[in-house]
Design a protein around this motif. Structure first.
Motif, short mmCIF file in Angstrom:
data_model
loop_
_atom_site.label_atom_id
_atom_site.label_comp_id
_atom_site.label_asym_id
_atom_site.label_seq_id
_atom_site.Cartn_x
_atom_site.Cartn_y
_atom_site.Cartn_z
N ALA A 1 -16.44 14.19 -17.53
CA ALA A 1 -15.39 15.06 -16.98
C ALA A 1 -15.83 16.52 -17.04
N ASP A 2 -15.52 17.27 -15.98
CA ASP A 2 -15.76 18.71 -16.01
C ASP A 2 -14.54 19.44 -16.52
N LYS A 3 -13.38 18.78 -16.33
CA LYS A 3 -12.13 19.44 -16.69
C LYS A 3 -11.09 18.36 -16.96
N VAL B 1 -12.43 15.63 -12.36
CA VAL B 1 -11.27 16.10 -13.12
C VAL B 1 -10.45 14.92 -13.62
N PHE B 2 -10.14 14.93 -14.88
CA PHE B 2 -9.24 13.92 -15.45
C PHE B 2 -7.84 14.50 -15.56
N VAL B 3 -6.86 13.69 -15.22
CA VAL B 3 -5.46 14.09 -15.36
C VAL B 3 -4.85 13.18 -16.42
N ILE B 4 -4.42 13.76 -17.52
CA ILE B 4 -3.89 12.93 -18.61
C ILE B 4 -2.48 13.38 -18.97
N PHE C 1 -6.38 11.59 -26.65
CA PHE C 1 -7.28 12.60 -27.19
C PHE C 1 -8.67 12.05 -27.45
N ASP C 2 -8.72 10.75 -27.75
CA ASP C 2 -9.99 10.04 -27.84
C ASP C 2 -10.73 10.11 -26.52
N VAL C 3 -9.98 9.84 -25.47
CA VAL C 3 -10.58 9.84 -24.13
C VAL C 3 -11.06 11.23 -23.77
N MET C 4 -10.22 12.24 -24.00
CA MET C 4 -10.63 13.61 -23.68
C MET C 4 -11.91 13.96 -24.39
N ASN C 5 -11.93 13.63 -25.67
CA ASN C 5 -13.08 13.96 -26.48
C ASN C 5 -14.35 13.31 -25.92
N THR C 6 -14.27 12.02 -25.63
CA THR C 6 -15.46 11.31 -25.15
C THR C 6 -15.92 11.81 -23.79
N VAL C 7 -14.99 11.91 -22.85
CA VAL C 7 -15.44 12.24 -21.49
C VAL C 7 -15.90 13.70 -21.37
N LEU C 8 -15.39 14.57 -22.25
CA LEU C 8 -15.87 15.95 -22.23
C LEU C 8 -17.20 16.06 -22.96
N ALA D 1 -11.48 18.93 -6.22
CA ALA D 1 -12.26 17.97 -7.01
C ALA D 1 -12.93 16.93 -6.11
N LYS D 2 -14.02 16.35 -6.63
CA LYS D 2 -14.69 15.28 -5.88
C LYS D 2 -14.43 13.92 -6.55
N THR D 3 -14.02 13.95 -7.82
CA THR D 3 -13.60 12.72 -8.49
C THR D 3 -12.37 13.05 -9.31
N VAL D 4 -11.37 12.16 -9.25
CA VAL D 4 -10.15 12.36 -10.04
C VAL D 4 -9.81 11.04 -10.74
N PHE D 5 -9.64 11.10 -12.05
CA PHE D 5 -9.08 9.96 -12.79
C PHE D 5 -7.70 10.36 -13.28
#
Ligand code: ADP
Ligand code: MG
Length: 415
Positions: free
Chosen positions: A230-232, A206-209, A218-225, A328-332
């Protein structure tokens, strides 16, 4: 060598003059002439200590504030005092970057001595305006005043400024073009931790932005999704306000004005696009909070009003985010959920940060203010990793070019 870049293990530094670029940019208290935080100085202290202990003549280069952060545009003198304390040896300081006096002092250094030059951004070549307008190549950067004056005095360039690795400025990218180069220990660790987590993240990831500096968000969201790292993505701060607005929610005049005032409205299209593509994986707040006369008010997103700016995610949102993070098992994390500096608007950030600390997986927190919040909540030891960089972390996560990493790789390849 690691990732195609030399490390400190690859060089015998005894008797060598080493130019070491660090990122010790910290919030400044001008009235007292001191620093409000020293996290980044602590971060690079092991590299400086190791170089000195191994007999190098250490010349430190650093920026402090700049044209984008003028309130922190200041001398590096207080940093030298903090660093000396941390490494247990003297750290000399000169109020000069590359003029005759600075060069004389560099030439006079003896093995194991450490000298911190003044704020490299006192040189116009190092300002962000210069960077963004001129877009110099590393070869051109090698010809700037600062690099052409200092490089001939040195044997090795060490970059320990991971937090600035997404920048393209002479003291970051120019020296590697003309000197053998290596990454420092902090750089190596941040690079390794983030690469490892990103290569095989525990699921769900899960990414927290959040935050206010959301140019990369939004660049990051786009890429990691898109690439599935990222799952969420859960959102807060100004990033969430902007996404709510482009999704058609009335966020109120005051919150919208804030976005325009900060010149973030150019991000509307990017926000809309990422919601259209990945709306099912991006979580928006269901309530927001404003503060009137010191009293917090939580309001459902359907009922947001014009008068007050919304400066935190609401309680309901924070609690639901916390539940997702505990599973979550990973959080950024990059960017606070609200104006956590004030108690009345700290609930969102504190709740989310606490949940990230409680989760059994790996939590990586990046960004100056995000790290400050972590410490303020007493959670520094409970997170998996605190990264000194915010912009650099996001840039790395989004797979965008990292000019400093490229320059170091190039330097190693051509040696
Ligand atoms: P980081 O330094 O962790 O990368 P940013 O610099 O992007 O984070 O954002 C941190 C700042 O954002 C904090 O000072 C906080 O007060 C502010 N902030 C968070 N949410 C809001 C909001 N909704 N409106 C205005 N400012 C906000
Ligand atoms: Mg910040």
């Amino acid at each position: 060598m690691k990732y195609g870049i030399h490390t400190l293990d690859d060089f015998d530094v005894r008797g060598k003059t080493v130019l070491c670029r660090v990122d010790i940019n910290q919030p400044v208290n001008r009235a007292a002439g001191t620093l409000n935080d020293t996290t980044r100085i602590e971060g690079c202290a092991p590299t400086v200590r190791e170089l000195a202990e191994r007999g190098a003549r250490v010349v430190l280069l650093a920026h402090q504030g700049g044209d984008l952060e003028y309130k922190n545009y200041y001398t590096t003198l207080p940093h030298s005092r903090v660093l000396a304390e941390l490494i247990g040896r003297p750290v000399a300081h000169v109020d000069d970057v590359c003029g005759p006096y600075a060069r004389m002092r560099i030439a006079e250094l003896r093995d194991g001595e450490v000298l911190l030059l003044d704020n490299v951004r006192f040189m116009g070549e190092e300002l962000t305006l210069f960077e963004t307008r001129l877009n110099l190549t590393p070869a051109q950067m090698a010809q700037t005043q600062v690099v052409s004056k200092l490089a001939p005095l040195a044997d090795l360039f060490v970059c320990d400024a991971f937090a600035a690795a997404h920048r393209s400025q002479p003291t970051l990218c120019g020296f590697a073009h003309v000197l053998p180069s290596a990454m420092g220990r902090l750089f190596e660790r941040e690079y390794t931790v983030i690469s490892d987590v990103l290569a095989a993240p525990g699921r769900p990831c899960v990414f927290v932005i959040g935050g206010a500096k959301i140019q990369e968000a939004f660049d990051v969201m786009n890429t990691v999704l898109k690439n599935g790292s990222a799952d969420k993505v859960i959102t807060g701060g100004v990033a969430a306000n902007l996404l709510l607005h482009v999704s058609g929610v009335h966020i109120g005049k005051a919150s919208l004005d804030y976005i325009y005032k900060k010149n973030l409205d150019y991000l509307f299209d990017a926000g809309k696009a990422v919601l259209e593509k990945f709306g099912d994986k991006i979580v928006l707040p269901t309530d927001l909070a404003c503060v009137q006369d010191g009293v917090r008010k939580d309001v459902p997103v359907g009922a947001l009003a014009d008068g007050e700016a919304y400066i935190d995610i609401g309680r309901q949102t924070a609690d639901s985010y916390a539940a997702m993070l505990r599973a979550a098992k990973t959080v950024f994390i990059n960017g606070p959920m609200g104006v956590f500096e004030e108690e009345a608007s700290a609930y969102g950030t504190r709740t989310v940060w606490q949940a990230a600390a409680d989760c059994t997986g790996m939590s990586v927190v990046g960004g100056g203010d995000s790290v400050t919040a972590t410490k303020a909540f007493g959670l520094a030891d409970k997170m998996g990793y605190l990264c000194t960089g915010g912009g650099a972390l996001l840039c790395f996560l989004s797979g965008n070019p990292m000019p400093v990493i490229d320059a170091l790789k190039q330097s190693a390849a051509s040696a």
